[in-house]
Motif scaffolding. Structure first.
Motif, PDB file in Angstrom:
ATOM      1  N   LEU A 194      -5.089  -2.942 -13.074  1.00  0.00           N
ATOM      2  CA  LEU A 194      -4.968  -2.828 -11.742  1.00  0.00           C
ATOM      3  C   LEU A 194      -3.583  -2.088 -11.579  1.00  0.00           C
ATOM      4  O   LEU A 194      -3.402  -1.072 -11.037  1.00  0.00           O
ATOM      5  N   VAL A 197      -2.950   1.971 -10.854  1.00  0.00           N
ATOM      6  CA  VAL A 197      -1.968   2.437  -9.754  1.00  0.00           C
ATOM      7  C   VAL A 197      -0.803   2.937  -9.968  1.00  0.00           C
ATOM      8  O   VAL A 197      -0.053   3.865  -9.494  1.00  0.00           O
ATOM      9  N   LEU A 205     -13.547  -4.053  -7.356  1.00  0.00           N
ATOM     10  CA  LEU A 205     -12.563  -3.051  -8.011  1.00  0.00           C
ATOM     11  C   LEU A 205     -13.083  -3.231  -9.500  1.00  0.00           C
ATOM     12  O   LEU A 205     -13.771  -4.188 -10.033  1.00  0.00           O
ATOM     13  N   VAL A 239      -3.247  -4.530  -6.581  1.00  0.00           N
ATOM     14  CA  VAL A 239      -3.116  -3.082  -5.992  1.00  0.00           C
ATOM     15  C   VAL A 239      -1.960  -2.820  -5.154  1.00  0.00           C
ATOM     16  O   VAL A 239      -1.290  -1.814  -5.347  1.00  0.00           O
ATOM     17  N   PRO A 269      -7.507  -2.995  -1.015  1.00  0.00           N
ATOM     18  CA  PRO A 269      -9.025  -3.147  -1.379  1.00  0.00           C
ATOM     19  C   PRO A 269      -8.915  -4.163  -2.457  1.00  0.00           C
ATOM     20  O   PRO A 269      -8.236  -4.364  -3.414  1.00  0.00           O
ATOM     21  N   ASN A 289     -11.416   1.752 -10.864  1.00  0.00           N
ATOM     22  CA  ASN A 289     -11.388   1.872  -9.681  1.00  0.00           C
ATOM     23  C   ASN A 289     -10.394   0.761  -8.987  1.00  0.00           C
ATOM     24  O   ASN A 289     -10.846  -0.377  -8.978  1.00  0.00           O
ATOM     25  N   PRO A 290      -9.102   1.274  -8.611  1.00  0.00           N
ATOM     26  CA  PRO A 290      -8.720   2.546  -8.545  1.00  0.00           C
ATOM     27  C   PRO A 290      -8.669   3.270  -9.883  1.00  0.00           C
ATOM     28  O   PRO A 290      -8.333   2.924 -10.866  1.00  0.00           O
ATOM     29  N   TRP A 341      -7.938   5.214  -5.216  1.00  0.00           N
ATOM     30  CA  TRP A 341      -8.995   4.428  -4.866  1.00  0.00           C
ATOM     31  C   TRP A 341     -10.400   5.052  -4.355  1.00  0.00           C
ATOM     32  O   TRP A 341     -10.119   5.820  -3.411  1.00  0.00           O
TER      33      TRP A 341
END
Length: 476
Positions: free
Chosen positions: A211, A215, A346, A417, A342, A147-148, A464
């Motif tokens: 991360l 993304v 995460l 992110v 965010p 997450n994302p 996300w």
């Protein structure tokens, strides 16, 4: 007085730099760490001016002999910085350094006449901000998802956006995580201690790379282990290491930097001044973490985003809490923070894809948020007991096992992110200029969050997933 966790991290960082006596500044307030007995100046004439002024000050006011003032490292380097020893670094304790403070005062009038800063403490630049990420990592059960989540895009070596992550090195099994199969860079120097326990900041750089790749899958990510096993480096070395990274790999499209320091000033870091001036003339975009002090005090290099001439070259990123609607309790804030993403809970790659690896928590959680927030923040949830907090006590530190993914919080992770969103935009729009892409992303942002009463741009990746933000759980 510095907060409990800062004190603990001071001890942790000092252990990782055993040959560098450190002090807390300013005046034991717990805003930053710096090297005792040493100041920085630019090479050449300015270094000579500093030496002369400090020598006169100490001879006249402090009763020290001129021999106390001498070059610690007179050689010229790319960053153009000289370390000048002004006292015996073994004197006194870590609660400040009167000799360094006296050297700074001795040059104050001269700096005023020169119109610019001539002298600086030698700060510790660290991922250990205040002095730690927003929290320590939390295991994610097997079968959990990042997450994302992974964006729907393919990796194309011909068009991939180049991202350089300046951080800790890559874990040995990072290629077991499909998103990092084509990631390259430095290996983490020491992942575990002699007992096979994962060390505190191992996996930080790997987590960040994961991360970015989630993304923006169409990225070529290089991770350089510029920071040591506690995620810290002296300012006098940091500028040189930044030059080494770009000399080795070439200037990338985007640099992701999740480290820095405050210094009590509003004009940047002397040790990285040469690198930042060169960055300004390059097409590269620096995306830098705003820090986790819960403070409006400028944090460098992120705060360069607010200095004239750096508006397009630097993007400073703060952290939003799990719902994306408000700032995370730990996030630095203020007009110098230009975007928020965010940064709480995460989920990304850490380590243990080959086999589970144990980790012992270093810090205990607090009974309440240390910044006064009332939601279930990372200060006190999930609850755990840590070894540093319990030294000399009767508590037993909590141990967990990591196997693959982890959950982690901090502006360290909001930063990649934001990097991913800019890189994804470059791919989607066939944009080759990262600074232009940054402006386009910011101009197109329609989401806003509330941070300390201000409405700020919120960079929320489409993949996300907000996490529930609830009141803190009742204690048993």
């Amino acid at each position: 007085m510095a907060p409990q966790r800062f004190r603990e991290q001071f001890t942790q960082i000092q252990r990782s730099m055993p040959d560098v006596p450190l002090a807390v500044g300013p005046d034991d307030a717990g805003e930053f760490l710096y090297e005792k007995g040493v100041v920085l100046a630019r090479d050449g004439e300015e270094a000579r001016v500093v030496e002369d002024a400090v020598r006169q000050h100490f001879t006249t006011f402090a009763g020290l002999t001129p021999d106390h003032v001498r070059r610690a490292s007179p050689e010229t380097n790319r960053s153009g910085i000289t370390r000048i020893r002004v006292a015996d670094p073994g004197e006194g304790d870590g609660g400040g350094d009167p000799a360094v403070a006296g050297a700074l005062r001795a040059l104050s009038a001269t700096e005023g006449r020169a119109g610019r800063r001539l002298i600086s403490r030698n700060h510790v630049v660290s991922i250990a901000v205040n002095a730690c990420p927003g929290d320590e990592p939390v295991p994610v059960a097997p079968g959990g998802r990042p997450n994302p989540a992974v964006a729907d895009a393919a990796h194309d070596p011909e068009s991939a956006v180049g991202v350089l992550v300046i951080d800790t090195g890559l874990m040995h099994d990072h290629r077991s995580y499909p998103l990092l199969a084509h990631t390259r860079g430095d290996a983490q120097v020491a992942e575990c201690d002699d007992d096979g326990i994962l060390q505190q900041y191992c996996g930080h750089g790997t987590f960040i790379a994961g991360l970015v790749a989630a993304v923006a899958p169409n990225t070529d990510i290089t991770v350089r282990g510029t920071l040591n096993d506690a995620g810290a480096i002296l300012e006098s070395e940091f500028g040189e290491k930044l030059f080494e990274a770009v000399d080795r790999d070439g200037w990338p499209d985007v640099i992701s930097l999740s480290a820095g320091t405050s210094n009590g000033r509003t004009d940047g870091l002397l040790g990285v001044d040469a690198f930042m001036r060169e960055l300004r003339g390059r097409p590269t975009l620096l995306v830098a973490a705003a820090g986790n002090n819960g403070s409006a005090t400028p944090f460098w290099p992120a705060a360069y985003a607010d200095l004239p001439g750096y508006e397009n070259a630097v993007l400073s990123v703060g952290a939003l809490r799990g719902d994306g609607e408000f700032g995370a309790c730990f996030s630095n804030h203020g007009g110098w923070v230009k975007a928020y993403a965010p940064g709480e809970r995460l989920v990304s790659a850490l380590t243990g894809f080959d086999s589970p690896v144990p980790y012992v928590y270093q810090h205990s959680t607090y009974d309440a948020c240390r910044y006064g927030f009332t939601y279930a923040c990372t200060c006190h949830h999930p609850r755990h007991t840590g070894v540093l907090s319990e030294e000399g006590g009767s508590g037993k530190p909590d141990q967990v096992m990591f196997e693959g993914l982890a959950q982690w919080s901090g502006t360290s992770f909001a930063t990649p992110v934001a990097v991913g969103m800019i890189a994804a935009h470059m791919t989607a729009q066939a944009e080759t200029d990262p600074r232009k892409a940054r402006r386009q992303v910011m101009d197109a942002t329609t989401e806003f969050a509330e941070v300390r009463g201000a409405h700020v741009p919120a960079l929320l990746p489409p993949t996300w997933r907000p996490t529930q933000v609830s009141p803190p759980p009742a204690r048993a």
